[in-house]
Design a protein around this motif. Sequence first.
Motif, PDB file in Angstrom:
ATOM      1  N   SER A   1       1.944  -0.015   2.745  1.00 32.96           N
ATOM      2  CA  SER A   1       1.267   1.207   3.186  1.00 32.96           C
ATOM      3  C   SER A   1       0.670   1.039   4.577  1.00 32.96           C
ATOM      4  O   SER A   1       0.752   1.933   5.414  1.00 32.96           O
ATOM      5  CB  SER A   1       0.176   1.602   2.201  1.00 32.96           C
ATOM      6  N   ALA A   2       0.075  -0.121   4.808  1.00 33.56           N
ATOM      7  CA  ALA A   2      -0.509  -0.363   6.131  1.00 33.56           C
ATOM      8  C   ALA A   2       0.568  -0.345   7.215  1.00 33.56           C
ATOM      9  O   ALA A   2       0.354   0.192   8.303  1.00 33.56           O
ATOM     10  CB  ALA A   2      -1.243  -1.698   6.138  1.00 33.56           C
ATOM     11  N   PHE A   3       1.745  -0.874   6.917  1.00 36.31           N
ATOM     12  CA  PHE A   3       2.845  -0.859   7.877  1.00 36.31           C
ATOM     13  C   PHE A   3       3.284   0.568   8.177  1.00 36.31           C
ATOM     14  O   PHE A   3       3.510   0.936   9.327  1.00 36.31           O
ATOM     15  CB  PHE A   3       4.024  -1.673   7.344  1.00 36.31           C
ATOM     16  N   GLY A   4       3.410   1.377   7.131  1.00 38.14           N
ATOM     17  CA  GLY A   4       3.804   2.773   7.329  1.00 38.14           C
ATOM     18  C   GLY A   4       2.810   3.534   8.176  1.00 38.14           C
ATOM     19  O   GLY A   4       3.183   4.317   9.050  1.00 38.14           O
TER      20      GLY A   4
ATOM     21  N   GLY B   1      -7.926   1.942   5.745  1.00 39.48           N
ATOM     22  CA  GLY B   1      -8.103   2.970   4.723  1.00 39.48           C
ATOM     23  C   GLY B   1      -6.928   3.027   3.761  1.00 39.48           C
ATOM     24  O   GLY B   1      -7.112   3.184   2.552  1.00 39.48           O
ATOM     25  N   ALA B   2      -5.718   2.888   4.285  1.00 40.83           N
ATOM     26  CA  ALA B   2      -4.529   2.892   3.424  1.00 40.83           C
ATOM     27  C   ALA B   2      -4.541   1.692   2.489  1.00 40.83           C
ATOM     28  O   ALA B   2      -4.210   1.810   1.305  1.00 40.83           O
ATOM     29  CB  ALA B   2      -3.256   2.881   4.273  1.00 40.83           C
ATOM     30  N   THR B   3      -4.941   0.539   3.008  1.00 44.21           N
ATOM     31  CA  THR B   3      -4.998  -0.664   2.180  1.00 44.21           C
ATOM     32  C   THR B   3      -6.059  -0.516   1.093  1.00 44.21           C
ATOM     33  O   THR B   3      -5.808  -0.812  -0.085  1.00 44.21           O
ATOM     34  CB  THR B   3      -5.300  -1.896   3.052  1.00 44.21           C
ATOM     35  N   ILE B   4      -7.228  -0.030   1.468  1.00 46.55           N
ATOM     36  CA  ILE B   4      -8.299   0.189   0.488  1.00 46.55           C
ATOM     37  C   ILE B   4      -7.871   1.252  -0.520  1.00 46.55           C
ATOM     38  O   ILE B   4      -8.094   1.110  -1.727  1.00 46.55           O
ATOM     39  CB  ILE B   4      -9.614   0.579   1.194  1.00 46.55           C
ATOM     40  N   GLY B   5      -7.233   2.305  -0.046  1.00 48.24           N
ATOM     41  CA  GLY B   5      -6.750   3.361  -0.938  1.00 48.24           C
ATOM     42  C   GLY B   5      -5.726   2.850  -1.935  1.00 48.24           C
ATOM     43  O   GLY B   5      -5.714   3.260  -3.093  1.00 48.24           O
TER      44      GLY B   5
ATOM     45  N   GLY C   1       2.594   8.407   6.795  1.00 45.51           N
ATOM     46  CA  GLY C   1       3.020   7.027   7.058  1.00 45.51           C
ATOM     47  C   GLY C   1       2.696   6.116   5.887  1.00 45.51           C
ATOM     48  O   GLY C   1       3.494   5.262   5.508  1.00 45.51           O
ATOM     49  N   ALA C   2       1.519   6.316   5.301  1.00 45.92           N
ATOM     50  CA  ALA C   2       1.132   5.504   4.139  1.00 45.92           C
ATOM     51  C   ALA C   2       2.064   5.777   2.962  1.00 45.92           C
ATOM     52  O   ALA C   2       2.482   4.853   2.263  1.00 45.92           O
ATOM     53  CB  ALA C   2      -0.315   5.792   3.747  1.00 45.92           C
ATOM     54  N   ALA C   3       2.403   7.035   2.733  1.00 46.83           N
ATOM     55  CA  ALA C   3       3.295   7.386   1.624  1.00 46.83           C
ATOM     56  C   ALA C   3       4.692   6.797   1.840  1.00 46.83           C
ATOM     57  O   ALA C   3       5.310   6.269   0.905  1.00 46.83           O
ATOM     58  CB  ALA C   3       3.373   8.905   1.474  1.00 46.83           C
ATOM     59  N   LEU C   4       5.197   6.863   3.072  1.00 46.01           N
ATOM     60  CA  LEU C   4       6.501   6.271   3.364  1.00 46.01           C
ATOM     61  C   LEU C   4       6.466   4.753   3.203  1.00 46.01           C
ATOM     62  O   LEU C   4       7.409   4.150   2.684  1.00 46.01           O
ATOM     63  CB  LEU C   4       6.957   6.646   4.778  1.00 46.01           C
ATOM     64  N   GLY C   5       5.379   4.155   3.639  1.00 34.16           N
ATOM     65  CA  GLY C   5       5.227   2.712   3.464  1.00 34.16           C
ATOM     66  C   GLY C   5       5.230   2.333   1.997  1.00 34.16           C
ATOM     67  O   GLY C   5       5.821   1.322   1.603  1.00 34.16           O
ATOM     68  N   LEU C   6       4.578   3.149   1.183  1.00 32.37           N
ATOM     69  CA  LEU C   6       4.551   2.896  -0.262  1.00 32.37           C
ATOM     70  C   LEU C   6       5.957   2.968  -0.849  1.00 32.37           C
ATOM     71  O   LEU C   6       6.353   2.124  -1.658  1.00 32.37           O
ATOM     72  CB  LEU C   6       3.634   3.907  -0.947  1.00 32.37           C
TER      73      LEU C   6
END
Length: 161
Positions: free
Chosen positions: A73-76, A89-93, A133-138
Amino acid sequence: MEPVTIGLLIVAGVLIVVGALGLVLPALPGAPLIFLGALLAAWAEDFAYIGFGTLTALGVLSALAIAVDFVASAFGVKRFGASPRAIAGATIGAVVGIFFGLVGILIGPFVGAMLGELSVRSDLAAAGRAGVGAALGLALGTAAKLAIAITMIGLILLMRL
């Protein structure tokens, strides 16, 4: 084969199957369960088929799958030009989302990235891009975990032949 060995092998098989399901079901730690199943099977058979080298490789793959969960997620988010706070925030989320089941896994990184980006600048469009970006990373992370798990299971089967 002794009944105890058969019982241990059945439990090992169940762990591997549940681990494979855990790659798509958020509440189960998929790769670690596959590793534990392989370890139990190896122990039950006195390491005759699955040895320490294979277990080391499976352990490394399991650790890699865990790392993919947190990094994807962080990468996305970073790829979509988000701030470091959005990445955090993405990592914590993602971590918090684990406790809320499938919905949390899906929206945790998105919401975390958006909140992180909004804490830096009040641009809702930029925050939305960070969330996407977070969703795509996931999604990419899930695909990578599936590939790792297939490799792990293939290695286990190869050693059993």
